[in-house]
Scaffold this motif. Structure first.
Motif, PDB file in Angstrom:
ATOM      1  N   ILE A  17      26.451  40.716  57.890  1.00 29.10           N
ATOM      2  CA  ILE A  17      27.955  40.652  57.287  1.00 29.10           C
ATOM      3  C   ILE A  17      28.786  39.789  58.152  1.00 29.10           C
ATOM      4  O   ILE A  17      29.741  39.016  57.697  1.00 29.10           O
ATOM      5  CB  ILE A  17      28.440  42.313  57.283  1.00 29.10           C
ATOM      6  CG1 ILE A  17      27.904  43.036  56.371  1.00 29.10           C
ATOM      7  CG2 ILE A  17      30.017  42.129  56.979  1.00 29.10           C
ATOM      8  CD1 ILE A  17      28.201  44.359  56.472  1.00 29.10           C
ATOM      9  N   ALA A  18      28.521  39.883  59.247  1.00 25.27           N
ATOM     10  CA  ALA A  18      29.184  38.846  60.541  1.00 25.27           C
ATOM     11  C   ALA A  18      29.259  37.274  60.157  1.00 25.27           C
ATOM     12  O   ALA A  18      29.980  36.810  60.108  1.00 25.27           O
ATOM     13  CB  ALA A  18      28.894  39.214  61.821  1.00 25.27           C
ATOM     14  N   PHE A  19      28.001  37.350  59.166  1.00 22.79           N
ATOM     15  CA  PHE A  19      27.493  35.820  59.222  1.00 22.79           C
ATOM     16  C   PHE A  19      28.512  35.307  57.849  1.00 22.79           C
ATOM     17  O   PHE A  19      28.883  34.490  57.703  1.00 22.79           O
ATOM     18  CB  PHE A  19      26.096  35.604  58.751  1.00 22.79           C
ATOM     19  CG  PHE A  19      25.698  34.237  58.426  1.00 22.79           C
ATOM     20  CD1 PHE A  19      25.352  33.189  59.393  1.00 22.79           C
ATOM     21  CD2 PHE A  19      25.802  33.998  56.999  1.00 22.79           C
ATOM     22  CE1 PHE A  19      25.218  32.062  58.749  1.00 22.79           C
ATOM     23  CE2 PHE A  19      25.336  32.688  56.605  1.00 22.79           C
ATOM     24  CZ  PHE A  19      24.998  31.782  57.601  1.00 22.79           C
ATOM     25  N   SER A  64      31.312  32.582  57.778  1.00 17.52           N
ATOM     26  CA  SER A  64      31.086  31.560  57.010  1.00 17.52           C
ATOM     27  C   SER A  64      32.180  31.089  56.327  1.00 17.52           C
ATOM     28  O   SER A  64      32.578  30.160  55.821  1.00 17.52           O
ATOM     29  CB  SER A  64      29.850  31.619  56.102  1.00 17.52           C
ATOM     30  OG  SER A  64      28.799  31.612  56.823  1.00 17.52           O
ATOM     31  N   ALA A  65      32.906  32.319  55.851  1.00 20.64           N
ATOM     32  CA  ALA A  65      33.985  32.118  55.012  1.00 20.64           C
ATOM     33  C   ALA A  65      35.318  31.676  55.845  1.00 20.64           C
ATOM     34  O   ALA A  65      36.227  31.096  55.026  1.00 20.64           O
ATOM     35  CB  ALA A  65      34.359  33.680  54.335  1.00 20.64           C
ATOM     36  N   SER A  66      35.247  31.691  57.054  1.00 28.01           N
ATOM     37  CA  SER A  66      36.408  31.393  58.016  1.00 28.01           C
ATOM     38  C   SER A  66      36.411  29.699  58.273  1.00 28.01           C
ATOM     39  O   SER A  66      35.105  29.199  58.379  1.00 28.01           O
ATOM     40  CB  SER A  66      36.212  31.748  59.157  1.00 28.01           C
ATOM     41  OG  SER A  66      37.407  31.303  60.215  1.00 28.01           O
ATOM     42  N   GLU A  68      36.918  43.131  61.555  1.00 33.26           N
ATOM     43  CA  GLU A  68      36.464  42.785  59.896  1.00 33.26           C
ATOM     44  C   GLU A  68      35.401  43.609  59.266  1.00 33.26           C
ATOM     45  O   GLU A  68      35.447  43.958  58.495  1.00 33.26           O
ATOM     46  CB  GLU A  68      36.850  41.142  60.031  1.00 33.26           C
ATOM     47  CG  GLU A  68      36.560  40.887  58.387  1.00 33.26           C
ATOM     48  CD  GLU A  68      37.619  41.229  57.465  1.00 33.26           C
ATOM     49  OE1 GLU A  68      37.246  41.232  56.276  1.00 33.26           O
ATOM     50  OE2 GLU A  68      38.812  41.492  57.893  1.00 33.26           O
ATOM     51  N   LEU A  69      34.352  43.454  60.586  1.00 38.40           N
ATOM     52  CA  LEU A  69      33.122  44.131  60.253  1.00 38.40           C
ATOM     53  C   LEU A  69      33.270  45.358  59.959  1.00 38.40           C
ATOM     54  O   LEU A  69      32.905  45.979  58.920  1.00 38.40           O
ATOM     55  CB  LEU A  69      32.078  43.767  61.138  1.00 38.40           C
ATOM     56  CG  LEU A  69      30.810  44.646  61.014  1.00 38.40           C
ATOM     57  CD1 LEU A  69      30.040  44.197  60.142  1.00 38.40           C
ATOM     58  CD2 LEU A  69      30.319  44.918  62.442  1.00 38.40           C
ATOM     59  N   CYS A  70      34.097  46.282  60.786  1.00 39.67           N
ATOM     60  CA  CYS A  70      34.626  47.555  60.905  1.00 39.67           C
ATOM     61  C   CYS A  70      35.161  47.926  59.463  1.00 39.67           C
ATOM     62  O   CYS A  70      35.041  48.946  58.892  1.00 39.67           O
ATOM     63  CB  CYS A  70      35.234  48.137  61.983  1.00 39.67           C
ATOM     64  SG  CYS A  70      34.265  47.990  63.450  1.00 39.67           S
ATOM     65  N   ARG A  73      21.934  32.131  64.428  1.00 36.31           N
ATOM     66  CA  ARG A  73      22.865  31.411  63.677  1.00 36.31           C
ATOM     67  C   ARG A  73      24.325  31.403  64.404  1.00 36.31           C
ATOM     68  O   ARG A  73      25.006  30.567  63.936  1.00 36.31           O
ATOM     69  CB  ARG A  73      23.000  32.314  62.304  1.00 36.31           C
ATOM     70  CG  ARG A  73      21.668  32.246  61.802  1.00 36.31           C
ATOM     71  CD  ARG A  73      21.849  33.210  60.323  1.00 36.31           C
ATOM     72  NE  ARG A  73      22.020  34.565  60.860  1.00 36.31           N
ATOM     73  CZ  ARG A  73      22.083  35.530  60.079  1.00 36.31           C
ATOM     74  NH1 ARG A  73      21.982  35.314  58.513  1.00 36.31           N
ATOM     75  NH2 ARG A  73      22.126  36.788  60.292  1.00 36.31           N
ATOM     76  N   PHE A  74      24.617  32.095  65.512  1.00 34.32           N
ATOM     77  CA  PHE A  74      25.853  32.159  65.955  1.00 34.32           C
ATOM     78  C   PHE A  74      25.762  31.502  67.315  1.00 34.32           C
ATOM     79  O   PHE A  74      24.799  31.371  68.024  1.00 34.32           O
ATOM     80  CB  PHE A  74      26.247  33.572  66.245  1.00 34.32           C
ATOM     81  CG  PHE A  74      26.214  34.481  65.087  1.00 34.32           C
ATOM     82  CD1 PHE A  74      27.382  34.365  64.403  1.00 34.32           C
ATOM     83  CD2 PHE A  74      25.216  35.308  64.508  1.00 34.32           C
ATOM     84  CE1 PHE A  74      27.584  34.920  63.004  1.00 34.32           C
ATOM     85  CE2 PHE A  74      25.643  35.866  63.163  1.00 34.32           C
ATOM     86  CZ  PHE A  74      26.584  35.670  62.455  1.00 34.32           C
TER      87      PHE A  74
END
Length: 121
Positions: free
Chosen positions: A9-11, A15-17, A29-31, A57-58
């Motif tokens: 979900i964090a990915f 990615s959207a940012s 945001e994850l929460c 990935r991060f």
């Protein structure tokens, strides 16, 4: 609640940012996506941080700002530890360093001479 891992979900969030995200904002945001209550947030934060550190990935850009590693050249994501060790060695007195090396060498020699292989029957 979404049926994905928190790091996946964090990915999606990163990615959207279009720019790097501070950890606090990413976790908030994850929460929200996972609909965690306060108790769940407190229980999940350390595991989530560890997952970000481990997931290739991060990348942590410093000051707890996170982004996708794929957005950067490979040289920015490599850590140069030589400067750290160089400074550490410069801080030590050269005589002290030589003494430490001599002691380590003696310890190595002693441990090697005490080794006797076991006989196999």
């Amino acid at each position: 609640m979404i049926n994905k891992s928190n790091v996946d979900i964090a990915f999606d969030i990163v990615s959207a940012s279009s720019k790097p995200i501070p950890f606090a904002d990413l976790f908030a945001e994850l929460c929200n996506v996972q609909e965690y209550d306060d108790a769940q947030r407190a229980n999940k934060i350390s595991d989530f941080y560890t997952s970000l550190l481990i997931d290739g990935r991060f990348i942590n850009l410093g000051n707890n700002i996170w982004d996708l590693r794929s957005r950067y050249k490979s040289d920015i994501s490599k850590i140069d530890v030589t400067e750290y060790y160089k400074e550490e060695l410069e801080d030590q007195d050269s005589e002290e360093l030589e003494e430490d090396l001599d002691e380590e060498s003696k310890d190595d020699e002693e441990s090697e001479s005490e080794y006797e292989p076991e006989e196999i029957e």
